[in-house]
Scaffold this motif. Structure first.
Motif, mmCIF file in Angstrom:
data_model
loop_
_atom_site.group_PDB
_atom_site.id
_atom_site.type_symbol
_atom_site.label_atom_id
_atom_site.label_comp_id
_atom_site.label_asym_id
_atom_site.label_seq_id
_atom_site.Cartn_x
_atom_site.Cartn_y
_atom_site.Cartn_z
ATOM 1 N N ARG A 23 0.236 -0.669 0.339
ATOM 2 C CA ARG A 23 -0.009 0.120 0.208
ATOM 3 C C ARG A 23 0.945 1.510 -0.169
ATOM 4 O O ARG A 23 1.855 1.340 0.668
ATOM 5 N N TRP A 24 0.180 2.053 0.227
ATOM 6 C CA TRP A 24 1.064 3.340 -0.008
ATOM 7 C C TRP A 24 0.100 4.839 0.495
ATOM 8 O O TRP A 24 -1.113 4.802 0.054
ATOM 9 N N PRO A 25 -0.150 5.892 1.386
ATOM 10 C CA PRO A 25 1.305 5.422 2.387
ATOM 11 C C PRO A 25 1.605 4.345 3.269
ATOM 12 O O PRO A 25 1.223 3.349 3.766
ATOM 13 N N ASN A 26 3.084 4.091 3.351
ATOM 14 C CA ASN A 26 3.191 3.177 4.376
ATOM 15 C C ASN A 26 2.796 3.691 5.922
ATOM 16 O O ASN A 26 3.170 4.531 6.245
ATOM 17 N N ASN A 29 -1.792 7.827 6.476
ATOM 18 C CA ASN A 29 -2.729 8.309 4.576
ATOM 19 C C ASN A 29 -2.465 9.240 4.051
ATOM 20 O O ASN A 29 -1.745 9.528 4.466
ATOM 21 N N THR A 30 -3.396 9.515 3.458
ATOM 22 C CA THR A 30 -2.771 10.795 2.307
ATOM 23 C C THR A 30 -4.424 10.941 1.990
ATOM 24 O O THR A 30 -5.595 11.119 2.898
ATOM 25 N N ASN A 72 -0.909 14.423 -4.714
ATOM 26 C CA ASN A 72 0.333 13.614 -5.223
ATOM 27 C C ASN A 72 0.801 13.130 -6.332
ATOM 28 O O ASN A 72 -0.247 12.481 -6.105
ATOM 29 N N ARG A 74 2.200 10.391 -6.975
ATOM 30 C CA ARG A 74 2.569 9.090 -6.200
ATOM 31 C C ARG A 74 2.165 7.511 -7.370
ATOM 32 O O ARG A 74 2.466 7.278 -8.576
ATOM 33 N N THR A 128 -9.164 11.233 5.300
ATOM 34 C CA THR A 128 -7.806 10.941 4.283
ATOM 35 C C THR A 128 -8.260 9.391 4.106
ATOM 36 O O THR A 128 -9.281 8.522 3.742
ATOM 37 N N TYR A 130 -6.179 5.351 1.646
ATOM 38 C CA TYR A 130 -4.817 5.167 1.490
ATOM 39 C C TYR A 130 -5.208 4.255 0.071
ATOM 40 O O TYR A 130 -5.494 3.919 -0.136
ATOM 41 N N GLU A 137 4.622 -0.907 -4.508
ATOM 42 C CA GLU A 137 5.045 -0.092 -2.828
ATOM 43 C C GLU A 137 5.306 -1.977 -1.970
ATOM 44 O O GLU A 137 4.851 -1.572 -1.328
#
Length: 221
Positions: A23-26, A29-30, A72, A74, A128, A130, A137
């Motif tokens: 997953r992202w982020p580790n 959360n974003t 982001n 990513r 948030t 993820y 990832e």
């Protein structure tokens, strides 16, 4: 290979330890970004619920497609597998959903999902989410990724894997025990191990007892 739905996904155990889907982020959360285009509504590109009379409307099936802006870049570094998922709070802190990504618009930085939401979605600062099930990832011990197309399971082990290590991929997508309209029922001395839904789901039931049961490794996340 796996069973991926909006309310169930596979889980993995290695020598009894639960692993995390890459997953992202580790471990964090974003956040969504606010969409300001004139074709948007409530800070998102598409609310994901076909109701224009009010912000909330009534809870429904979530018709339409939810689409929101992210900041982001990513996701642009990932190979799109058609099986990238998100988990988050898309409307308020008391409602959360798993959603599959239909596509990323790399020009607008907008993510489109596979379904709408019961209450629709909106931009809320502080809410948030993820992303998960992303091969790129797979970057820390205790994570895994399953390539549904090839059937290859990738593991980043916590420790050294041995010849007798036990790897268990759980793909069940049902509640272990369901009751409907049950009363005065006793669920007694049952071992329930490894599942991806509820241990006991009761619908319209009351005065029931669950006792002396052993419950382990239930990944209802």
């Amino acid at each position: 290979m796996g069973t991926w739905t909006n309310d169930s996904r596979p889980s993995l155990y290695v020598d009894g330890a639960a692993y995390t889907i890459a997953r992202w982020p580790n471990g964090a959360n974003t956040s969504m970004a606010q969409y300001t285009g004139k074709d948007g509504q409530f800070g998102v590109k598409n609310k994901g619920y076909q109701s224009t009379s009010s912000e909330l409307g009534a809870a429904g099936s979530g018709t339409g497609t939810f689409a929101f802006k992210y900041s982001n870049p990513r996701p642009h570094s990932w190979e799109f597998t058609d099986n990238i998922w998100m988990y988050g709070y898309w409307y308020a802190e008391w409602t959360h959903d798993h959603l599959r990504v239909e596509k990323f618009d790399k020009n607008e930085f907008v993510a489109y999902t596979n379904k709408g939401l019961a209450y629709g979605g909106k931009y809320v600062k502080g809410n948030t989410y993820y992303y998960y099930n992303i091969f790129e990832e797979l970057d820390q011990p205790g994570e895994w990724f399953l390539d549904d197309k090839t059937g290859i399971l990738y593991i980043y082990p916590i420790g050294e894997l041995k010849e007798d290590s036990v790897v268990q991929l759980v793909t069940t997508s049902f509640d272990i025990i369901q009751t409907k309209g049950a009363k005065y029922t006793v669920i007694n001395q049952i071992d329930m191990d490894m599942g991806n839904r509820a241990v006991v789901y009761q619908n319209g039931s009351m005065y029931n007892i669950v006792q002396r049961c052993h419950v382990r490794n239930m990944a209802n996340y």
